[in-house]
Enzyme design. Structure first.
Site, PDB file in Angstrom:
ATOM      1  CG  ASP A   1      -5.390 -30.533  91.459  1.00 38.69           C
ATOM      2  OD1 ASP A   1      -5.618 -31.530  91.339  1.00 38.69           O
ATOM      3  OD2 ASP A   1      -5.971 -29.662  92.112  1.00 38.69           O
TER       4      ASP A   1
ATOM      5  CB  SER B   1      -1.356 -35.537  99.881  1.00 41.02           C
ATOM      6  OG  SER B   1      -2.641 -35.803  99.709  1.00 41.02           O
TER       7      SER B   1
ATOM      8  CD1 TRP C   1      -5.088 -33.489  80.165  1.00 38.02           C
ATOM      9  CD2 TRP C   1      -5.248 -35.657  80.116  1.00 38.02           C
ATOM     10  NE1 TRP C   1      -4.418 -34.225  78.987  1.00 38.02           N
ATOM     11  CE2 TRP C   1      -4.525 -35.446  79.213  1.00 38.02           C
ATOM     12  CE3 TRP C   1      -5.537 -37.108  80.703  1.00 38.02           C
ATOM     13  CZ2 TRP C   1      -4.013 -36.486  78.489  1.00 38.02           C
ATOM     14  CZ3 TRP C   1      -5.116 -37.920  79.762  1.00 38.02           C
ATOM     15  CH2 TRP C   1      -4.472 -37.580  78.425  1.00 38.02           C
TER      16      TRP C   1
ATOM     17  CG  ASN D   1      -3.730 -37.906  97.319  1.00 37.98           C
ATOM     18  OD1 ASN D   1      -2.455 -37.326  96.920  1.00 37.98           O
ATOM     19  ND2 ASN D   1      -4.660 -36.956  97.447  1.00 37.98           N
TER      20      ASN D   1
HETATM   21  C1  FPP Z   1      -3.897 -34.643  91.347  1.00 32.63           C
HETATM   22  O1  FPP Z   1      -5.012 -34.900  90.217  1.00 32.63           O
HETATM   23  C2  FPP Z   1      -2.936 -35.521  91.198  1.00 32.63           C
HETATM   24  C3  FPP Z   1      -2.646 -36.379  91.933  1.00 32.63           C
HETATM   25  C4  FPP Z   1      -3.378 -36.999  93.040  1.00 32.63           C
HETATM   26  C5  FPP Z   1      -1.265 -36.701  92.351  1.00 32.63           C
HETATM   27  C6  FPP Z   1      -0.387 -36.471  91.138  1.00 32.63           C
HETATM   28  C7  FPP Z   1       0.047 -37.823  90.676  1.00 32.63           C
HETATM   29  C8  FPP Z   1       0.485 -37.833  89.416  1.00 32.63           C
HETATM   30  C9  FPP Z   1       1.167 -36.864  88.406  1.00 32.63           C
HETATM   31  C10 FPP Z   1       0.784 -39.160  88.972  1.00 32.63           C
HETATM   32  C11 FPP Z   1       2.255 -39.693  89.672  1.00 32.63           C
HETATM   33  C12 FPP Z   1       2.216 -39.939  90.835  1.00 32.63           C
HETATM   34  C13 FPP Z   1       2.777 -40.753  91.252  1.00 32.63           C
HETATM   35  C14 FPP Z   1       2.464 -41.572  92.586  1.00 32.63           C
HETATM   36  C15 FPP Z   1       3.709 -41.559  90.285  1.00 32.63           C
HETATM   37  P1  FPP Z   1      -6.487 -35.150  90.798  1.00 32.63           P
HETATM   38  O2  FPP Z   1      -6.742 -36.498  90.642  1.00 32.63           O
HETATM   39  O3  FPP Z   1      -6.688 -34.549  91.979  1.00 32.63           O
HETATM   40  O4  FPP Z   1      -7.286 -34.573  89.434  1.00 32.63           O
HETATM   41  P2  FPP Z   1      -8.805 -33.885  89.748  1.00 32.63           P
HETATM   42  O5  FPP Z   1      -8.751 -32.811  90.669  1.00 32.63           O
HETATM   43  O6  FPP Z   1      -8.929 -33.296  88.276  1.00 32.63           O
HETATM   44  O7  FPP Z   1      -9.790 -34.657  89.866  1.00 32.63           O
END
Ligand code: FPP
Length: 238
Positions: free
Chosen positions: A19, A64, A24, A67
């Site tokens: 997460d 997920s 970031w 998502n």
């Molecule tokens: C959460 O960050 C992350 C995700 C939605 C999934 C994780 C995905 C990756 C590390 C990229 C690799 C995945 C694939 C499908 C190659 P967030 O967007 O929820 O962050 P935030 O909570 O800071 O907004």
């Protein structure tokens, strides 16, 4: 990274909720997708560190079932990143002995990405160095419902259903349960991740955003795990 022998106990299976990619990126004035790109790059670094510590399975929560509710440009971007990562890195991962597994469904996933996933699974299925289990289009409740449906469809009698049998109907069939579930970016919830398999997992949450989670952060997580006493519902050993 610390040698495997330096830690009293190494988890066989580490699972990570990656997460904080969006935060970031925002902290750097960049679009969210730049965060996902950096997050994708980080997977290799952490996978290597896990392998060199003797971890047998690394499960990552890449996408997920919930998502799909994100803006369509972000969903498309995540799909593209996964397909790119698979096509660009497959040969190297294979050469390094990484066995790729997929936990989740291929429903709603494009034909080209489904094909790339299936090729990766097929090519690497006999590799033994470490298993990279990608939870993609994955939801714990959907996984459990799917298992129930398949058990019924297979005509299995109620009295034959036990935990061992049930486990064989999950996406993670054949894998040990996760010993350690790490969540980056500070939240304190499981978000529908490995809700059956994680029943006795140790849970570790840190504020670091996923793209910044490096070997040193992994070492700290493994040290915290090694220091914990796991009782599986029993009393302390005296
Ligand atoms: C959460 O960050 C992350 C995700 C939605 C999934 C994780 C995905 C990756 C590390 C990229 C690799 C995945 C694939 C499908 C190659 P967030 O967007 O929820 O962050 P935030 O909570 O800071 O907004």
């Amino acid at each position: 990274m610390t040698e495997a022998t330096a830690l009293a106990r190494i988890p066989r299976h580490v699972a990570i909720i990656m997460d904080g990619n969006g935060r970031w990126a925002r902290a750097r004035g960049q679009p969210r997708l730049a965060g996902h790109r950096a997050g994708t790059r980080n997977i290799r670094r952490v996978l290597k560190a896990c392998a060199s510590c003797g971890v047998e399975v690394l499960t990552i929560y890449a996408f997920s079932t919930e998502n799909w509710g994100r803006p369509s440009a972000e969903v498309r971007g995540l799909m593209r990143l996964l397909e790119q990562a698979l096509t660009e890195q497959l040969a190297e991962l294979h050469a390094e002995g990484v066995q790729i597994r997929h936990s989740g469904s291929l429903e709603r996933v494009s034909e080209s990405l489904s094909k790339a996933i299936q090729e990766a699974l097929e090519l690497t299925k006999d590799n033994q160095r470490i298993i990279l289990n990608v939870a993609f289009n994955y939801g714990g409740r959907a996984e459990i419902m799917n298992a129930v449906r398949r058990i019924i469809a297979d005509g299995i009698a109620a009295e034959e259903v036990n935990e061992d049998l049930f486990t064989r109907y999950l996406h993670t069939a054949g894998l040990p349960d996760p010993d350690l579930i790490i969540r980056t970016a500070g939240e304190m919830r499981l978000s529908n991740f490995l809700i059956w398999q994680g029943a006795y997992a140790e849970y570790y949450s840190i504020p670091t955003y996923w793209p910044d989670f490096d070997q040193e952060e992994l070492r700290k997580a493994l040290e915290a795990y090694a220091a914990r006493e796991r009782r599986f519902g029993r009393l302390k050993n005296r």
